[in-house]
Every structure is written in C-alpha cells, then in structure tokens.
Design an enzyme around this catalytic site. Structure first.
Site, PDB file in Angstrom:
ATOM      1  CD  GLU A  16      -1.831  -2.326   1.342  1.00 39.79           C
ATOM      2  OE1 GLU A  16      -0.716  -2.582   1.833  1.00 39.79           O
ATOM      3  OE2 GLU A  16      -2.678  -3.190   1.077  1.00 39.79           O
ATOM      4  CG  HIS A  52     -10.481  -6.471   7.009  1.00 37.70           C
ATOM      5  ND1 HIS A  52      -9.713  -6.983   8.027  1.00 37.70           N
ATOM      6  CD2 HIS A  52      -9.846  -6.764   5.849  1.00 37.70           C
ATOM      7  CE1 HIS A  52      -8.645  -7.574   7.495  1.00 37.70           C
ATOM      8  NE2 HIS A  52      -8.699  -7.464   6.191  1.00 37.70           N
TER       9      HIS A  52
END
Lengths: 420, 384, 340
Positions: free
Chosen positions: C71, C140
C-alpha cells in the site's frame, strides 16, 4: 582580512548563547581546527574551532555573558594584519516573553439587556434567548418547561401570548408574575395574591405542589412590590393593576386566592371583574374589621436592615421558618427601598385599618371562603364574626398570619376541595 | 563499435579507414554520423557528443576518466564546487542566524550527486532526500533561489513555504527533496511508471540514503520497479550513518548494492567520492533504464563531513574518521587527477573557483534582499 | 428519461452503486488517456468488491494495473505518477489499509502543492470500501474519514447513492487535488437511477434529501440512507424531519446545515465513524460558532460509532454503529424532550 569568530547557531530554536570557557586569549597563535571556545547548548557542551590559522585578537566578551547568535566574539588576524577595533555587540537583554498580541476579547454584557445578567443562572436555549431579547422580555420572568427548568422557545411564546413580563423593566405598568403550569390533567386556574410587603415568591411552597395537582397557578407581584415597577401610590392603583393582570390571563374564570392585604385587593378586583373571577378564597384578610398590628405594618414599610426584617417576619408565623441569607437579602433590599411607606399610611391610620370591605364582600356573587389562623398576631381571627353567614369560615389552630407557610398542606387540601 | 544513423557501407573495411581509431571510439546513441567522400573510400566523420581529444590520446587514463571530455570535467568540477561552497556558505548563514529551522548538509558527497545527475538528460526527473541541496544544484537549480528559500523568502523555489527539506522544481524535473526518509522511493517509481505509460523516454533517478534502505518503502519500490521494468535508477548514497546509527549496527546487509539481487536488478557498488567512476556507472544504469530493460541499484560509498543536521554534536563518530574522509574529498581528487594527467591546468580550476565564489556571494545577497512572504496569503495554494 | 427545463432529456436507468463506479471509471478512461487505475486484485480478479469488474478487458493491463500487496509503495507510485502528468485512480482494497499508505497520502500528496510553493499539483484519486456490517471485524470495517478530513490539502467525500458514486468519482478525477472517496461496503449492491452520460456531482456540496421543519438530521454515507428511512417513520408520529446527506467531509458544506438549523432549530448528526472526535463533532462546533446558534432550541445531538473496535458477532456489530431505530429514538427525544 581579519576572520571573524562568531557565536554560532547550533540548535533550531536558538537565539542566543554564551561562551562557557575560552580556550585561547588575545595574542595566541592558532591553526585551523584548534579549539577556540566551548559553549553550552541544549544537548551538550559544543566545541567551536578556529576557522583559519592566525593570531587571536579582539576578544570582546567574557565567559557567561549572553550574546545573540551571530555576534562577533573575536578575530583571527593573519600575520602582519593590524588589530581590529571590535564593534560593540549588544548583549541580549533579559528574556522578555512575547506579549500576546491578541487582546482578551471579552465584550461587556450590556446591563440593561433583559435576557442576561441573571446571577441565578437561568437556563434558556439560544432561540429562547433571542426571541426574548427581540421581544424585550425578561427571561427572569419566565418559567422553563424544558429539562432542568430550561426555558425554550415555546415558553417564550407562551409568555408573549399571556402578556406576562412584557416590555422593558423600567416604566412598565404591568405586574410581574410567577407561573407554575399545571401538570397532567388540568383543573382550575388559581391566582395567588400576596400581602403587604411580600411578593409572589411567598407562594413558592405551595405553588409547585398545586401545579402537580393539576392547577394552573399564577402569582403576581402587586404594584409597589417585588419586581413590579409600577408604584403603589394608592390602594386603587394596586387594585386596578391587578385587574389588568387578571384580565390578560388566558383561559376562563379564575379562582382568586388573596392573603391579608392581597385579600382586600382581591375582593375589590372581584367586584370589578365578576365574569373573570369564579371563586374567591381569602386568607387572613385585611378589611373585615379595625384591629391590626400597626407596628408591624409601619415597621415593615420602614425597615432598613435584615435584622429588622427578620424580627418582623417572626411575627408572621407560628413555625420558625428558616430564611436563607439570600432570601433575607432579597426581602430586605425590596422593603428598604421605601416603596411602601405611602401605602402603609393609607392602610393603617391611628392604629386601625382604614379600608373596610364588608360591603364589597356582601355584593359579590361568586362563592367566597375565608381561612384564618387562630395564632394570627397581625390581624385577629375574631374579625370573622363580621362576615355574613353565607361565607364559610375555616379556622386553623396551628397557624399564624402566614397560613400558607404554617399549614401549606392543609391549605392545599382545602383549595383542592373547594375546586372539586 | 558501429557508427549509426545512416544506411550505407558499414563494413569494417571502410571503418577501418580510420585505422587505430575504431577500437577507441565511444559512440553513444545520439552521435551524429555524416558521410563524406565516395562509396569506395568513404570516410565517416562521427561527431561525438563531446568534442574532445579521442581516447587514444589518453592511454594512461582509466576508462572512466578517458571517457570524459574536458568540458564534461570542468562542468562537473564547477557543479561540485558550487555545491561545496553553497553548503559551506549556507552553514555560515545558519550559524549567523539567517536560516530558520535546520539543514542537512552534503559536504563530502558532491561526486555522488554530480556523477549521477550529469549523466541525465534535461528532461529526466529525480527525487531527492532531506540532504538534497547537491542533487538540486546538480540538476541546475539556481543557488540564489535556493538561498532565498532557505531564508524563507518569497523568491525562493517554494515561495518560502517549503524550506531546505522540500526544495523542488517539478517543471525542471526535480520532483523534490523530501523530509520523510524513504518518501521519494515510491514517488520515483510513480514517475517512472508515468514516463513508461506516456512513452516519454524519461528516466527517473531516485536518491536515498543508507538509512532509507531499511524503510518498507525501499523494498516496495524496488520490487515494483523490477516487476514492471520501470525506467528508474535507484542511487543509494551510503554515508555510513543514518542519523547517529552506524550502518553496521542498523543493517543486516550493510552493503546496500547486494540487496539488488532480491529484486532481480543489477546492483553496483562504486566509490561515491570518485566523480568519474560514479558517472560511468550511472551512465550505464541510465542507458539500461531508458532502453526499457528496467531499474538498477547503485550504491555510492561516501561520507558526510558534517553532522546529520545543525544540532548534531558528532558524538557517534570519531574525529579521526572524519579527518580520514576529509582526505578523500571528491573535488580535490578530481582536480588533482586531471592536473596530474596533464589534461587541464590548475589555473582553469582556480578560475572556476573564483566564478563559483562570486556566484554564491551574489546568491546570498539576492536572498538577503528578497521580500518575506505575505502572511495575508497564508492559506493560498493549499488546493489547486 | 427525464425532462430537464429547456427540453433536454436525460437518459437514466437503474444501476448498482458498484456498477455506477465502474461506469464512471470507464467513461473517464475513454475520455482521457492519462487516467488509469491501480490496486490489488483489480485487474483479472475484478476487484475485491467487483467494482473494477471487466475494466481490464476494455483497457488492458497497462491501464488497469494489478499491484503487489504494497500500500505504501502503490500510494507513492500514484503520487509520483500524478506529479508527472498522469491521473491515477488508486483502489485500496479496504479503507483500513490506508493506514499503511498514510505517509504518502498525508505527508506527500496533501502537502506537495503547498510545500512546493503552488508550483505542482497531485491529481490523485483514492477509492476505498469502508464501514461495517459484513462481519469483516475490527481491521476491515472502520470509518476513518475524520482522520483525513483533518488534513489541509486533501479532499474527502462519501457518496451514499449510485448517482452520487458516479458523479463524485468523475468530479474527483477532474479535480487537480488529491481526493479520497470512502465507499460504504453495504452500499455496493444498492440500486438507484443513474444518468447514462458523464456528469459531475460537485465536491463540497451537501444535499437536502428530505425537506422538513421539526428537526434537521445530517447523515453521512450509509447514515444518510438510514436517516431518510427514519424520517419516514418519524413522519407517522407527526415529527417532520429534514434530512441532509453530507456527501463531502472536506470541504464540508456547512452553509446548507446552517440554513436548515435556522429553519428547524434542532440538529441531530448521524455518522458511522467513532463518535468522539468524528465528523459530527466538527459539525456541532461549526453550528455552535455560527449565527445558526441563535436558532437552536435544544442541544445539538450526535449519534456516532461506539467507542469500540468493530466486533465480529453480528448483533454486536450492529450495536456498535447507529441503526435506523437509534435515529428514530434520538430524533423523537430531541423533538419531544429537547435533550440528547
């Protein structure tokens, strides 16, 4: 050219510093990289080296003297160079803190703003405050129906509709009024009228209780009393201003409850507003006879100190009522203004009641009840003997002049019974 | 080596008409070739990118030096000297209180910056570090506007808003110094990706330090550059220390170039204080990137003479070590080697020294005289 | 078809939120060769939530780039590409993973323009599935828009409908600044009318979804949907709620909120992010500081996420964020009792 030895900046926020220890003196010979002086810094002692070779000259500053960053502390002369006249360095003055340039921007609260300045800390929503401010309404005159007694816009709108507390505080002919709205099932509207030297606050004890039982309760401050600006220049003024107040109350016919002088005012008002007054209850009423404690009336009108007020208040009740210093202070400040001196003379002359109301009573068409405390030291209960037989009388053996303070539950019960 | 650019006789025989020269001609892709003469005895005149004596006249020179023209050497010397004097005068300005905050000086690392950047085209890009003054100047930054930026002035490269750690000139291909260790690595990958997508032929050089090689961004960037064969050259300026931490203590593999094998790209270690060596290595890596063959990792072993920043007391290294590396000054080395080879005179270098001194002095005067930014415009240029 | 004033007709049809996003991507990439998208599993796989779908077949692997799991690296690559003439649309697989990319988004993308004196810009878009309700649990399921709404140089939006999902993405791609789009996971399958052509929903404008006069309810992302449902229930009780869909966290359209509060005098703010220091805290303060303050007839009330990492168990998960019932109850208490 002579090479400058400066006080170097070595930390991010550093603005000044000092030599902790000189390692050389004027005339010493140095080569590049030799130690010239040590300085103290945030992190540790810093060694400052000679930037080039030559002879030290013109040391201008002692150990420990605070100098600004960049100040020239000494020179290094090349061989053959002449001495340099050291430029004077301004030493760093004692640390001054940067003045906060933003002023403490607190605007003064305008003292004549009716919606502010209440030391008791009125709770009101911003909207309520604005509506009150725009209408010139005093928040102090309002009762809040929100959580923790918060005044909301609805309360303000109600007040505007009922005409309560309207207009600016000074030069106002309307009476200030307290309101305990009915809770649950609504019954009659009660208007409680206080006596000489008192105000609507005297009904605190029973106002809330009555509201809980479904009564819509109002308690005005009569002319010359409490927060009402209008002066009591005559008995008639007191009566007329009460009549205006009653006329503006919403809803249908009222149950008027008057105490002492308030009872007298109530009787006259009931005469003039027969359709507005459904029922009259008189507590220790003035106007049935001649006897009265003139000393009390005069004393209260002229009292200046809280000690005098307290002594007078003791005459009014059988029970020892505890007044908080604040309550006493408020009462004293009200009476000590001397607003009631004129009225007191109108009510009592030569030791006797001046105004007689038996004829007015007889002319009333609405039901009337009279309650007296047997221990009343201001007006004797025996005055009830002068009443026509159509008017029921209740005598309370444990009550003094202030029936609602001595026997509040009894009084509440009686009022409930009368309204049934 | 074949001359290129023209269809025509390419046989060795014809080229051998320049007997003895063919083996030593360095021809790069942009060399211009013209044909003179008839078809039989054709003579090729190759105009090299640098006009200089051909390498056969430099039999005693190492190839890296032989490949450099005099012009290239003088340009490089000037750039390195400019960086050196810039850094020294910046340091002095800081000590006198003209510069806010702090600075990270690259004194001693000039050859690494100039060696790599001098091999780039003007349109190529680079990302730099917090110790990036040298990269900026090598890329052509104007010292006056750099000083102005350090002094926080309106005329600085960033209008006084960025300071030393955020000097940039995106239009000129300098994608910025970076205050975050490792911050420029993924950005360089992005610039290379962009060049590849736009088919611009640009190469991006990514400078970073030994400290950054332990950041996650290093790993992510090298991996992506490799899998996508991006036109990026990663240049690690290994000056032995992060801030105060010796690379031997901080890094499992202290020779950064060795890590290249993990990313399937060439890893080259070079003496970062040897301009010619750095230049040669950079040239190869840049050509590889530009041709589409992918990234490389160059490790320049070098040293910073000054501490990490202005508040560094150098407590983590010895004076002896600093002195030893001072003796390997890249600027002195280049000058001495070239003079020693008899290629250029000391006067040529001294003349450059004077020019540099004047330029730096004028730059500082410019910065001092420049206006401060207007606080009323504080919140401008946050958004485009 | 819808008639616009001036007799233009607009073709609408029903699309899901995910399809609307894909359509925006398609139209943007067709119109501008500098637009491309990158992210983990967005190519052949079609995206973890199926948003990119078949884009790779239309535009090829050069413009729909599958990245390694990196990321920080891919965010930085997007910054570098944006800085040098491209318009990347970065998909982070879950908005929670923005934590790994934060260095490049906060220290680089947000600040480059300012730090470089206004002489560069970073036209970057980051799209992320956010929010709870799928049992994905604590790492998440977060709603982190308030963190990034706090950073000058970034723009942050939360579309609640397919129409807005397409329009805000197209606007974001056009915008020369870095724009973060937090898409709520539970919204991907919701359907709505979406114009066929390309259009933009302006960044920085809220919208009144339901006019009313008794209380203003401001909702962001999925809470705008729940607030509208709550408003219908409140209407049956005689409470007329005005529902505002916030849409844009930074810049925030406070003017629309002020105007509504001036009308209703009561404000309820509903958001999924943790209540403390969230988007609602900013709205409350902004209203209290504004002239709308003098119109308030009750305290400003916030309904936000509970002070807890999102739990796995579905009952707990629902209890951790405001639901439709909570909005109804809070609005009722606010209007009837004047309290939180």
């Amino acid at each position: 050219m002579a090479v400058e030895i400066i006080l170097p900046r070595v930390d991010m926020a550093m603005e000044s510093g000092s030599v902790a220890r000189w390692a050389v003196k004027n005339g010493d010979s140095v080569k590049a990289g030799d130690l010239v002086f040590e300085m103290n810094t945030d992190k540790s002692v810093m060694e400052v080296e000679a930037p080039s070779a030559g002879i030290i000259s013109g040391i201008t500053v002692d150990e420990g003297v605070e100098m600004p960053v960049g100040a020239v502390l000494a020179y290094i002369l090349a061989p053959g160079e002449s001495e340099v006249t050291p430029r004077p360095n301004a030493a760093v003055p004692a640390i001054k803190t940067t003045a906060d340039s933003k002023p403490n921007g607190r605007s003064t609260i305008p003292s004549d703003d009716p919606s502010r300045g209440d030391e008791d800390g009125i709770r009101a929503t911003p909207l309520a405050r604005r509506l009150a401010r725009e209408a010139g309404l005093s928040l102090a005159a309002l009762e809040g129906t929100g959580p923790r007694g918060r005044i909301d816009s609805g309360d303000v709108q109600n007040a505007l509709a009922t005409g309560r507390g309207q207009g600016p505080i000074s030069g106002d002919a309307t009476l200030k009024i307290r309101h305990w709205p009915a809770e649950g099932q609504t019954r009659d509207t009660l208007v409680l009228v206080h006596g000489f030297g008192g105000n609507g606050a005297t009904w605190e004890a029973i106002g809330g209780d009555l509201a809980k039982r479904g009564f819509n309760v109002y308690a005005p401050d009569l002319a010359g009393h409490g927060r009402t600006a209008l002066e009591a220049d005559s008995f008639e003024t007191v009566v007329a201003s009460l009549e205006s107040c009653l006329a503006n109350l919403p809803g249908g016919p009222l149950h008027l409850v008057g105490h002492s002088m308030g009872a007298a005012v109530a009787i006259r008002a009931a005469r003039h507003l027969p359709r507005k007054i459904a029922r009259l209850t008189l507590l220790a009423p003035y106007g049935l006879g001649t006897q009265i404690d003139e000393g009390f009336i005069r004393g209260l009108a002229m009292a200046k100190s809280s000690e005098s007020v307290l002594a007078l208040l003791r005459l009014l009740t059988v029970r020892t009522i505890g007044y908080s210093p604040r309550q006493l202070e408020i009462m004293t400040s009200e009476v000590s203004q001397g607003r009631l001196i004129g009225l007191s003379k109108l009510l009592v002359a030569n030791g006797q009641q001046s105004i007689h109301l038996l004829a007015d009573l007889a002319a009333l068409s609405c039901p009337v009840d009279v309650i007296f405390g047997v221990m009343d030291r201001i007006i004797p209960w025996q005055h009830v003997a002068h009443l026509p037989p159509t008017i029921p009388v209740r005598l309370l053996s444990e009550a003094g002049h202030m029936i609602h303070l001595d026997e509040p539950e009894v009084l509440t019960g009686v009022l409930e019974k009368l309204s049934a | 080596m074949r001359p290129s650019g023209r269809s025509g006789p390419r046989s060795r025989a014809n080229v051998d008409g320049w007997k003895g020269l063919t083996r030593n001609i360095c021809i790069d892709k942009n060399a211009k070739v013209t044909h003179h003469g008839d078809n039989n005895g054709c003579i090729f005149i190759v105009e090299l990118r640098v006009s200089s004596p051909l390498p056969t006249e430099r039999p005693n020179q190492r190839p890296e030096m032989a490949d450099l023209s005099d012009e290239a050497i003088l340009d490089a010397y000037k750039a390195m000297k400019l960086i050196r004097r810039f850094e020294e005068r910046a340091e002095e300005s800081y000590m006198r209180g003209f510069i806010h905050g702090t600075m990270h000086l690259s004194i001693g690392q000039e050859a690494s910056a100039v060696g790599v950047v001098s091999a780039l085209e003007k349109t190529d890009t680079l990302t730099s570090t917090h110790r990036g003054h040298g990269h900026s100047i090598a890329k052509g930054a104007d010292p006056a506007r750099m000083f102005a930026e350090f002094f926080g002035k309106q005329t600085g490269y960033c209008g006084g808003r960025g300071g030393s750690m955020h000097i940039a000139d995106v239009e000129a291909g300098n994608l910025g110094a970076n205050g975050i260790v490792g911050g420029g690595l993924p950005i360089a990958v992005g610039a290379a990706l962009s060049a590849k997508m736009r088919k611009s032929g640009q190469v991006c050089v990514c400078f970073f330090g030994d400290g950054a090689s332990n950041e996650g961004a290093f790993h992510e960037a090298l991996n992506m550059a490799s899998i996508w064969a991006l036109p990026v050259v990663f240049v690690c300026e290994n000056n032995k220390y992060g801030m105060s931490m010796d690379i031997a203590r901080s890094s499992a593999v202290p020779d950064i170039a060795k890590r290249a094998v993990a990313y399937a790209m060439p890893g080259i270690e070079v003496d970062g204080n040897d301009f010619a060596a750095v230049r040669a290595v950079a040239q190869t890596a840049i050509a590889r990137a530009r041709s589409g063959e992918g990234p490389s990792l160059i490790e320049c072993k070098t040293y910073r003479i000054r501490g990490h920043s202005k508040s560094d007391r150098n407590l983590y290294r010895t004076k002896e070590e600093i002195e030893e590396w001072r003796g390997r000054c890249p600027i002195d080395r280049l000058r001495e080697e070239v003079i020693g080879l008899g290629r250029l005179s000391a006067e040529r270098f001294a003349a450059i020294d004077t020019v540099v001194e004047d330029e730096i002095e004028a730059a500082i005067e410019f910065a001092k005289a420049s206006p401060d930014p207007d606080p009323a415009r504080l919140t401008e240029d946050v958004y485009a | 078809m819808l008639e616009k004033p001036g007799n233009e007709t607009i073709d609408f049809r029903e699309l899901t939120y995910a399809e609307a996003i894909r359509e925006a991507m398609t139209q943007a990439m067709e119109a501008d060769p500098t637009v491309f998208t990158l992210g983990e599993d967005i190519g052949t796989y079609g995206g973890a939530f199926g948003v990119t779908g078949d884009l790779i077949h239309r535009f090829g692997a050069e413009r729909v780039i599958d990245t390694p799991i990196a990321e920080l690296g891919i965010a930085g690559a997007a910054v570098g590409a944006a800085l040098t003439g491209m318009k990347p649309v970065l998909e982070l697989q879950f908005s929670d993973f923005i934590t790994l990319a934060t260095e490049q988004i906060v220290n680089q993308a947000a600040k480059i323009r300012f730090m470089f004196g206004g002489k560069a810009s970073v036209p970057l878009v980051v799209r992320m599935p956010a929010g709870s309700g799928t049992g994905a649990a604590a790492q998440h399921s977060q709603s982190l828009e308030a963190w990034f709404g706090h950073i000058p140089g970034l723009k942050v939006v939360q579309p609640s409908t397919p129409h807005d999902a397409k329009g805000l993405l197209l606007a974001a791609i056009d915008d020369p600044n870095p724009v973060l789009i937090f898409e709520h996971k539970l919204l991907y399958k919701t359907k709505g009318l979406v114009p066929v052509d390309a259009y933009r929903v302006p960044i920085g404008k809220a919208i009144v979804r339901r006019p009313g006069k008794d209380v203003t309810i401001v909702g962001s992302s999925i809470m705008a949907i729940r607030a509208q449902a709550a408003a219908e229930r409140l209407a049956t009780e005689g409470i007329d709620a005005e529902v505002i869909d916030l849409r844009s966290v930074r810049p925030m359209d406070t003017e629309t909120i002020f105007a509504s509060v001036r009308k209703t005098s009561r404000l309820l703010i509903v958001y999924e992010g943790v209540k403390t220091l969230g988007v609602g805290a900013e709205i409350s303060a902004a209203v209290a500081e504004s002239d709308a303050f003098d119109y308030l007839d009750a305290p400003i009330v916030r309904l936000g996420g509970q002070e807890v990492p999102l739990p796995y168990n579905p009952v707990l998960e629902k209890a951790a964020v405001p639901q439709e019932d909570d909005i109804v109850n809070a609005a009722r208490r606010l209007v009837r009792d004047g309290r939180a």
